[in-house]
Design a protein around this motif. Structure first.
Motif, mmCIF file in Angstrom:
data_model
loop_
_atom_site.group_PDB
_atom_site.id
_atom_site.type_symbol
_atom_site.label_atom_id
_atom_site.label_comp_id
_atom_site.label_asym_id
_atom_site.label_seq_id
_atom_site.Cartn_x
_atom_site.Cartn_y
_atom_site.Cartn_z
ATOM 1 N N GLU A 185 9.671 -2.772 2.015
ATOM 2 C CA GLU A 185 8.458 -1.968 2.217
ATOM 3 C C GLU A 185 7.475 -2.167 1.065
ATOM 4 O O GLU A 185 6.258 -2.236 1.260
ATOM 5 N N LYS A 186 8.002 -2.292 -0.157
ATOM 6 C CA LYS A 186 7.116 -2.491 -1.312
ATOM 7 C C LYS A 186 6.440 -3.858 -1.263
ATOM 8 O O LYS A 186 5.267 -3.984 -1.596
ATOM 9 N N LEU A 187 7.190 -4.871 -0.838
ATOM 10 C CA LEU A 187 6.582 -6.203 -0.717
ATOM 11 C C LEU A 187 5.492 -6.179 0.343
ATOM 12 O O LEU A 187 4.404 -6.723 0.154
ATOM 13 N N LEU A 189 -1.955 -4.252 0.220
ATOM 14 C CA LEU A 189 -2.985 -3.632 -0.626
ATOM 15 C C LEU A 189 -3.826 -4.665 -1.361
ATOM 16 O O LEU A 189 -5.017 -4.477 -1.583
ATOM 17 N N ASN A 190 -3.191 -5.776 -1.755
ATOM 18 C CA ASN A 190 -3.924 -6.789 -2.513
ATOM 19 C C ASN A 190 -4.771 -7.703 -1.636
ATOM 20 O O ASN A 190 -5.878 -8.063 -2.003
ATOM 21 N N TYR A 246 3.852 -12.544 -6.792
ATOM 22 C CA TYR A 246 4.243 -11.144 -6.986
ATOM 23 C C TYR A 246 5.598 -11.086 -7.673
ATOM 24 O O TYR A 246 6.440 -11.964 -7.498
ATOM 25 N N ARG A 247 5.767 -10.037 -8.442
ATOM 26 C CA ARG A 247 6.983 -9.901 -9.222
ATOM 27 C C ARG A 247 8.082 -9.238 -8.400
ATOM 28 O O ARG A 247 7.858 -8.233 -7.746
ATOM 29 N N LEU A 248 9.262 -9.842 -8.462
ATOM 30 C CA LEU A 248 10.399 -9.266 -7.757
ATOM 31 C C LEU A 248 11.311 -8.593 -8.766
ATOM 32 O O LEU A 248 11.642 -9.188 -9.789
ATOM 33 N N GLU A 287 -5.937 -4.921 2.901
ATOM 34 C CA GLU A 287 -6.688 -3.661 2.994
ATOM 35 C C GLU A 287 -8.156 -3.784 2.578
ATOM 36 O O GLU A 287 -9.041 -3.257 3.264
ATOM 37 N N PRO A 288 -8.452 -4.481 1.448
ATOM 38 C CA PRO A 288 -9.872 -4.548 1.045
ATOM 39 C C PRO A 288 -10.758 -5.235 2.086
ATOM 40 O O PRO A 288 -11.971 -5.073 2.066
ATOM 41 N N THR A 313 12.874 -3.717 -5.924
ATOM 42 C CA THR A 313 11.836 -4.084 -4.967
ATOM 43 C C THR A 313 12.394 -4.057 -3.550
ATOM 44 O O THR A 313 13.298 -4.806 -3.225
ATOM 45 N N ASN A 372 3.720 -3.614 1.339
ATOM 46 C CA ASN A 372 2.531 -2.884 0.901
ATOM 47 C C ASN A 372 1.787 -3.581 -0.244
ATOM 48 O O ASN A 372 0.577 -3.466 -0.344
ATOM 49 N N GLN A 373 2.518 -4.299 -1.096
ATOM 50 C CA GLN A 373 1.803 -4.969 -2.186
ATOM 51 C C GLN A 373 0.913 -6.086 -1.642
ATOM 52 O O GLN A 373 -0.236 -6.235 -2.052
ATOM 53 N N GLU A 379 -8.740 4.026 4.034
ATOM 54 C CA GLU A 379 -7.831 4.447 5.103
ATOM 55 C C GLU A 379 -8.160 5.881 5.487
ATOM 56 O O GLU A 379 -8.201 6.767 4.650
ATOM 57 N N PHE A 433 1.659 2.891 -5.596
ATOM 58 C CA PHE A 433 1.159 1.661 -6.205
ATOM 59 C C PHE A 433 0.081 1.999 -7.223
ATOM 60 O O PHE A 433 -0.440 3.109 -7.228
ATOM 61 N N ARG A 452 -3.501 0.564 -8.556
ATOM 62 C CA ARG A 452 -4.585 -0.400 -8.357
ATOM 63 C C ARG A 452 -5.359 -0.531 -9.661
ATOM 64 O O ARG A 452 -5.852 0.462 -10.198
ATOM 65 N N LYS A 511 3.108 -2.623 -8.020
ATOM 66 C CA LYS A 511 4.064 -1.629 -7.544
ATOM 67 C C LYS A 511 4.222 -0.602 -8.655
ATOM 68 O O LYS A 511 4.273 -0.977 -9.829
ATOM 69 N N GLU A 569 6.395 -1.252 -11.877
ATOM 70 C CA GLU A 569 6.542 -2.687 -12.123
ATOM 71 C C GLU A 569 6.343 -2.989 -13.614
ATOM 72 O O GLU A 569 5.555 -2.335 -14.289
ATOM 73 N N GLY A 587 3.931 5.137 2.659
ATOM 74 C CA GLY A 587 4.449 4.101 1.775
ATOM 75 C C GLY A 587 4.685 4.618 0.379
ATOM 76 O O GLY A 587 4.284 5.729 0.046
ATOM 77 N N SER A 588 5.330 3.810 -0.441
ATOM 78 C CA SER A 588 5.605 4.224 -1.810
ATOM 79 C C SER A 588 4.349 4.065 -2.672
ATOM 80 O O SER A 588 3.318 3.610 -2.203
ATOM 81 N N TYR A 632 8.842 8.864 1.536
ATOM 82 C CA TYR A 632 7.711 8.402 0.730
ATOM 83 C C TYR A 632 6.959 9.574 0.093
ATOM 84 O O TYR A 632 6.126 9.387 -0.771
#
Lengths: 187, 369
Positions: free
Chosen positions: B229-231, B237-238, B220-222, B241-242, B226, B233-234, B284, A38, A40, A57, A60, A35-36, B53
């Motif tokens: 794939e970024k949407l 990740l938010n 989330y900001r567009l 994943e946790p 964007t 993963n965002q 991961e 980010f 955190r 992102k 961003e 993936g691209s 990537y």
């Protein structure tokens, strides 16, 4: 208000998050598998003190919050807070302990510090990297320890205890590193 | 202070670093015991795998007349291993260094890292899931439970064995959470994970326009750049994943096909590919595929990736035509995985910073800004 991107992130930066002022406590870059990139971040709310994570992102845009730096003199401790006075307007400001917690042992009344202020509330302090403090208590003479680099522990005017070389005496002024709390030199 | 200076000052720190050598020995034992061939692949590559990537390290190979040829530090041993499987090697693995540029300022990445890749012939990703479960169990047994050489018992205290269970229940503590390594691990599809943790209907999310609305509603900001794939993963990740790998490791599987450049798509639903990752307490650790064997599809994807690399302004290179030739000869049905060995050390050492596992972390060697 100015618009910045994640490339401008650094620890301590103040940004708007979900419409509220926050400070970046920590940040790191992450690349999820295939993936691209980010970023955190760990964000602390200036209003509630609540800490949370958010992943941006890479690239961003976010809004940086204008923070005013004010020269203020530390006056005294009052309850859970610390009272500072603006050197120009003479207005007083109560600063919560959380903001000063890393520096309590270096804080000296009547000294001037740079406070970071947002919306008439102290949100941070730009503490000097080194401070000069008076040695208020020190053992007389050396204890016959001849090992090179030997030291002794003295107490400074703010109550802080530091290890210093044997030649430092009561009444001396020494420079201390505020990041490590270690002795630097005789001032 | 540099790591070597810290080690000199605090010799107890050595134990943490010695975990790596024990781990490496344990990994070799695991695969050698099953008849896998260990293969050395080039670190200096003529053609890195085309994956947009990644940013590669570019260097120059000079001949004796100083005539230059572009060369690259290998970002993974995958393509050479696959060529050898075409040649008939069978089950194989590589335990080697890999290089990825633009991955600094992170506790999870070092620009130079140790990667473990293994491939099973005649297998699919479900077989590799089982391998992961068995490998982690084996590592825990040999590195941790079998380590008499830790008198401080600092390590042993973190791993306890249930007395009334003959099979020995393997539990580790990572970053304050108990993780039970006993198979089977939790298995969760990407679709299920989005529904459970992010309350997102993935059928809708697969549509870019709908995905934008979903992400915007979540705050989330567009931006113009964007991508879907970024949407993905965002939100991942938010919100997701946790939560993965708590209590038990989680195997997250069946990724959108667009996110698996070298994976086989699912016969039952070609919008998804047979890919999985596994997580322990949000960390991961590995990324696996049922490998794509169709050379036409592979070449098409490589060309798309090359275009994307160009569009992103990353270092451009030609894809590996020799690999396409190899696929034409025929890659046997196989499945494989890349596991971050440094991250396994992080897990064993119970640290959240990759720099704690390396004698010479890049952040220390090059300085961190």
């Amino acid at each position: 208000m100015s618009t910045i991107t994640t490339a401008d992130f650094h620890k301590g930066l103040f940004i708007e998050f979900k419409g509220e002022p926050h400070q970046i406590v920590e940040f790191q870059h992450v690349n999820p598998g295939k993936g691209s990139a980010f970023v955190r971040t760990t964000l602390k709310s200036l209003k509630t003190g609540k800490v949370q994570e958010f992943t941006y992102k890479s690239g961003e845009t976010v809004t940086e919050i204008p923070i005013e730096t004010q020269e203020m003199q530390y006056l005294y401790k009052e309850g859970d807070g610390y009272v500072f006075m603006n050197n120009f307007s003479f207005e007083q400001l109560q600063v919560p302990e959380a903001i000063l917690s890393d520096y309590l042992h270096f804080l000296k009344p009547n000294e001037t510090y740079q406070l970071l202020v947002h919306d008439e509330t102290a949100v941070g302090i730009r503490f000097p990297k080194k401070v000069r403090l008076l040695v208020s208590e020190a053992e007389e003479g050396a204890r016959g320890d001849t090992v090179a680099g030997a030291g002794k522990v003295v107490t400074l005017e703010t109550g802080l205890k530091v290890t210093v070389p044997l030649f430092i005496k009561e009444g001396d002024t020494i420079a201390v590193d505020t990041a490590t709390g270690q002795y630097l030199e005789r001032a | 202070m540099k790591t070597w200076q810290k080690l000199q000052k605090h010799p107890s720190l050595w134990q943490r670093y010695f975990l790596r050598e024990k781990l490496i020995r344990s990994i070799r034992k695991f695969f050698d015991g099953q008849g896998f061939h260990e293969v050395e692949t080039p670190l200096l590559a003529a053609h890195p795998p085309a994956e947009s990537y990644l940013e590669v390290f570019e260097t120059t190979l000079l001949d004796r007349q100083r005539r230059p040829t572009k060369a690259y530090l290998s970002p993974s041993p995958e393509v050479p291993l696959k060529k050898l499987m075409v040649a008939g090697l069978g089950n194989c693995y590589s335990l080697t260094k890999s290089f990825r540029n633009m991955e600094t300022e992170s506790k999870l990445h070092n620009p130079e890292f140790t990667i473990l890749e293994w491939y099973r012939v005649g297998a699919d990703y479900k077989d590799i899931m089982k391998d992961c479960e068995d490998l982690l169990k084996f590592i825990n047994k040999s590195v941790i439970l079998g380590s008499e050489a830790t008198p401080e018992s600092d390590l042993k205290d973190r791993f306890w064995t249930s007395q009334n269970d003959d099979k020995k229940k393997h539990q580790i503590i990572y970053q304050g959470r108990k993780i039970d390594l006993t198979p089977p691990w939790e298995r969760l599809t990407v679709v299920e994970a989005f529904a459970t943790y992010a309350k997102v209907n993935f059928e809708d999310f697969l549509d870019f326009q709908k995905a934008k609305i979903i992400a915007a509603k979540k705050g989330y900001r567009l931006e113009s750049k964007t991508t879907w794939e970024k949407l993905f993963n965002q939100i991942f990740l938010n919100e997701i994943e946790p939560k993965l790998g708590q209590g038990k490791p989680t195997i997250l599987y069946d990724y959108p096909a667009s996110m698996a450049a070298l994976a086989k798509t699912k016969a039952s639903d070609p919008r998804f590919a047979e890919r999985f990752e596994f997580y322990i307490n949000g960390l991961e650790l590995g990324d696996a595929y049922s490998e794509l064997t169709d050379w036409r599809e592979q070449e098409k994807r490589f060309k798309e990736e090359m275009k994307e690399i160009k569009r992103l302004g990353k270092t451009e290179y030609d894809y590996d035509h020799d690999f396409i030739e190899a696929l034409k000869v025929g890659l046997p049905t196989c499945s494989g995985i890349a596991v971050g060995v440094d991250r396994l050390v992080m897990l064993l050492a119970d640290t959240d910073d990759i720099a704690d596992t390396l004698f010479f972390p890049a952040s220390e060697e090059f300085g961190s800004p």
